[in-house]
Design a protein around this motif. Structure first.
Motif, PDB file in Angstrom:
ATOM      1  N   ALA A  50       0.838  -1.192   0.000  1.00 44.98           N
ATOM      2  CA  ALA A  50       0.000   0.000   0.000  1.00 44.98           C
ATOM      3  C   ALA A  50       0.878   1.249   0.000  1.00 44.98           C
ATOM      4  CB  ALA A  50      -0.902  -0.009   1.224  1.00 44.98           C
ATOM      5  N   ASP A  51       0.376   2.303  -0.592  1.00 44.57           N
ATOM      6  CA  ASP A  51       1.146   3.541  -0.672  1.00 44.57           C
ATOM      7  C   ASP A  51       1.543   4.057   0.710  1.00 44.57           C
ATOM      8  OD1 ASP A  51      -0.685   4.897  -3.534  1.00 44.57           O
ATOM      9  OD2 ASP A  51       0.990   3.496  -3.418  1.00 44.57           O
ATOM     10  N   SER A  52       0.705   3.800   1.695  1.00 44.66           N
ATOM     11  CA  SER A  52       0.960   4.319   3.035  1.00 44.66           C
ATOM     12  C   SER A  52       2.184   3.701   3.697  1.00 44.66           C
ATOM     13  CB  SER A  52      -0.268   4.100   3.923  1.00 44.66           C
ATOM     14  OG  SER A  52      -0.581   2.717   4.001  1.00 44.66           O
ATOM     15  N   VAL A  53       2.632   2.560   3.188  1.00 46.06           N
ATOM     16  CA  VAL A  53       3.770   1.889   3.816  1.00 46.06           C
ATOM     17  C   VAL A  53       4.944   1.680   2.857  1.00 46.06           C
ATOM     18  CG1 VAL A  53       2.231   0.732   5.430  1.00 46.06           C
ATOM     19  CG2 VAL A  53       2.954  -0.453   3.335  1.00 46.06           C
ATOM     20  N   LYS A  54       4.767   2.053   1.605  1.00 39.37           N
ATOM     21  CA  LYS A  54       5.858   1.888   0.639  1.00 39.37           C
ATOM     22  C   LYS A  54       7.086   2.647   1.093  1.00 39.37           C
ATOM     23  CE  LYS A  54       3.522   0.982  -3.735  1.00 39.37           C
ATOM     24  NZ  LYS A  54       3.052   1.556  -5.005  1.00 39.37           N
ATOM     25  N   GLY A  55       8.223   1.994   0.929  1.00 35.93           N
ATOM     26  CA  GLY A  55       9.475   2.622   1.346  1.00 35.93           C
ATOM     27  C   GLY A  55       9.826   2.368   2.795  1.00 35.93           C
ATOM     28  N   ARG A  56       8.857   1.874   3.579  1.00 43.92           N
ATOM     29  CA  ARG A  56       9.116   1.583   4.989  1.00 43.92           C
ATOM     30  C   ARG A  56       8.915   0.100   5.303  1.00 43.92           C
ATOM     31  NH1 ARG A  56       5.945   3.664   8.870  1.00 43.92           N
ATOM     32  NH2 ARG A  56       4.078   3.760   7.540  1.00 43.92           N
ATOM     33  N   PHE A  57       7.961  -0.522   4.673  1.00 49.76           N
ATOM     34  CA  PHE A  57       7.636  -1.928   4.932  1.00 49.76           C
ATOM     35  C   PHE A  57       8.063  -2.787   3.740  1.00 49.76           C
ATOM     36  CE2 PHE A  57       3.727  -1.262   7.939  1.00 49.76           C
ATOM     37  CZ  PHE A  57       4.480  -0.386   8.709  1.00 49.76           C
ATOM     38  N   THR A  58       8.463  -3.989   4.030  1.00 48.13           N
ATOM     39  CA  THR A  58       8.719  -4.971   2.983  1.00 48.13           C
ATOM     40  C   THR A  58       8.131  -6.319   3.387  1.00 48.13           C
ATOM     41  OG1 THR A  58      10.877  -5.535   3.922  1.00 48.13           O
ATOM     42  CG2 THR A  58      10.857  -3.883   2.177  1.00 48.13           C
ATOM     43  N   ILE A  59       7.783  -7.095   2.394  1.00 50.26           N
ATOM     44  CA  ILE A  59       7.247  -8.442   2.607  1.00 50.26           C
ATOM     45  C   ILE A  59       8.222  -9.445   2.016  1.00 50.26           C
ATOM     46  CG2 ILE A  59       5.366 -10.030   2.073  1.00 50.26           C
ATOM     47  CD1 ILE A  59       3.505  -7.622   1.894  1.00 50.26           C
ATOM     48  N   SER A  60       8.449 -10.509   2.743  1.00 48.02           N
ATOM     49  CA  SER A  60       9.318 -11.569   2.257  1.00 48.02           C
ATOM     50  C   SER A  60       8.766 -12.906   2.726  1.00 48.02           C
ATOM     51  CB  SER A  60      10.746 -11.375   2.766  1.00 48.02           C
ATOM     52  OG  SER A  60      10.779 -11.430   4.191  1.00 48.02           O
ATOM     53  N   ARG A  61       9.406 -13.965   2.306  1.00 47.32           N
ATOM     54  CA  ARG A  61       8.951 -15.289   2.712  1.00 47.32           C
ATOM     55  C   ARG A  61      10.120 -16.231   2.847  1.00 47.32           C
ATOM     56  NH1 ARG A  61      10.317 -17.723  -1.788  1.00 47.32           N
ATOM     57  NH2 ARG A  61       9.251 -17.618  -3.798  1.00 47.32           N
ATOM     58  N   ASP A  62       9.905 -17.277   3.636  1.00 45.06           N
ATOM     59  CA  ASP A  62      10.833 -18.386   3.777  1.00 45.06           C
ATOM     60  C   ASP A  62      10.051 -19.634   3.386  1.00 45.06           C
ATOM     61  OD1 ASP A  62      12.339 -20.585   4.713  1.00 45.06           O
ATOM     62  OD2 ASP A  62      13.298 -19.343   6.246  1.00 45.06           O
ATOM     63  N   ILE A  63      10.351 -20.160   2.215  1.00 43.81           N
ATOM     64  CA  ILE A  63       9.599 -21.317   1.716  1.00 43.81           C
ATOM     65  C   ILE A  63       9.749 -22.516   2.635  1.00 43.81           C
ATOM     66  CG2 ILE A  63       9.447 -22.993  -0.140  1.00 43.81           C
ATOM     67  CD1 ILE A  63      10.069 -20.817  -2.112  1.00 43.81           C
ATOM     68  N   ALA A  64      10.968 -22.762   3.108  1.00 43.64           N
ATOM     69  CA  ALA A  64      11.230 -23.932   3.944  1.00 43.64           C
ATOM     70  C   ALA A  64      10.402 -23.893   5.229  1.00 43.64           C
ATOM     71  CB  ALA A  64      12.713 -24.034   4.267  1.00 43.64           C
ATOM     72  N   LYS A  65      10.158 -22.687   5.719  1.00 42.27           N
ATOM     73  CA  LYS A  65       9.397 -22.542   6.961  1.00 42.27           C
ATOM     74  C   LYS A  65       7.932 -22.238   6.710  1.00 42.27           C
ATOM     75  CE  LYS A  65      13.331 -20.913   9.708  1.00 42.27           C
ATOM     76  NZ  LYS A  65      13.874 -19.823  10.555  1.00 42.27           N
ATOM     77  N   ASN A  66       7.560 -22.109   5.425  1.00 46.02           N
ATOM     78  CA  ASN A  66       6.173 -21.749   5.092  1.00 46.02           C
ATOM     79  C   ASN A  66       5.721 -20.507   5.851  1.00 46.02           C
ATOM     80  OD1 ASN A  66       4.974 -23.309   3.057  1.00 46.02           O
ATOM     81  ND2 ASN A  66       3.312 -23.970   4.389  1.00 46.02           N
ATOM     82  N   THR A  67       6.600 -19.549   5.884  1.00 48.89           N
ATOM     83  CA  THR A  67       6.366 -18.356   6.693  1.00 48.89           C
ATOM     84  C   THR A  67       6.559 -17.091   5.864  1.00 48.89           C
ATOM     85  OG1 THR A  67       7.049 -19.478   8.722  1.00 48.89           O
ATOM     86  CG2 THR A  67       7.105 -17.078   8.737  1.00 48.89           C
ATOM     87  N   MET A  68       5.632 -16.168   6.047  1.00 49.15           N
ATOM     88  CA  MET A  68       5.723 -14.850   5.424  1.00 49.15           C
ATOM     89  C   MET A  68       6.100 -13.838   6.492  1.00 49.15           C
ATOM     90  SD  MET A  68       2.727 -12.698   3.416  1.00 49.15           S
ATOM     91  CE  MET A  68       1.607 -12.719   4.817  1.00 49.15           C
TER      92      MET A  68
END
Length: 127
Positions: free
Chosen positions: A60-78
Motif C-alpha cells: 500500500a502507498d501508506s507503507v511503501k518505502g518503509r515496509f517490505t514483505i518476504s517469505r521463507d519457503i522452507a518454513k512456510n512463513t511470510m
C-alpha cells in the motif's frame, strides 16, 4: 490453511519490527498472502500482499518505502518487515491467505479476497 501471526509489540517511533505469519495445512504454491491492519474504530486496511510462488510483492502507498514483505519457503512463513514506524502504524496486524492467487489487482486489497486469517498481532508505536 491455518495461519499464526506473531512478532507484535510496543516500540517507539522510528523503530523497526518484524512480523511473522506461519502457515500450515496446505500448499501455498498457488496462493496469495496478504497483510492487513485494523485500528480501533477503523476498517481493516490493506498493507500489502505477496504472490507466494514468485515472491512478488505489492505494498500500500501508506507503507511503501518503509515496509517490505518476504517469505521463507522452507518454513512456510511470510514476514512483514516494518521500518521507520510511526504512531499511525499502531494497529492489530493480520495475515491472510487466498488459496488461488487472483490476477486482478483490484482484488488484492479487499479482505473478502482472502479465505483464511490469522489471529492478529498487536503493534503499538509510541511517539
Amino acid at each position: 490453511v491455518q495461519l499464526q501471526a506473531s512478532g507484535g509489540g510496543l516500540v517507539q517511533a522510528g523503530d523497526s519490527l518484524r512480523l511473522s505469519c506461519a502457515a500450515s495445512g496446505r500448499s501455498l504454491s498457488s496462493a496469495g498472502m496478504g497483510w492487513f491492519r485494523q485500528s480501533p474504530g477503523k476498517e481493516r486496511e490493506f498493507v500489502g500482499c505477496m504472490r507466494w510462488s514468485m515472491a512478488r510483492t505489492y505494498l500500500a502507498d501508506s507503507v511503501k518505502g518503509r515496509f517490505t514483505i518476504s517469505r521463507d519457503i522452507a518454513k512456510n512463513t511470510m514476514y512483514l518487515q516494518m521500518n521507520s514506524l510511526k504512531p499511525e502504524d499502531t494497529a492489530v496486524y493480520y495475515c491472510a491467505v487466498d488459496p488461488i492467487w487472483n490476477v486482478d489487482p483490484r482484488t488484492w486489497s479487499r479482505p473478502v479476497t482472502y479465505s483464511d486469517w490469522g489471529q492478529g498481532t498487536l503493534v503499538t508505536v509510541s511517539s
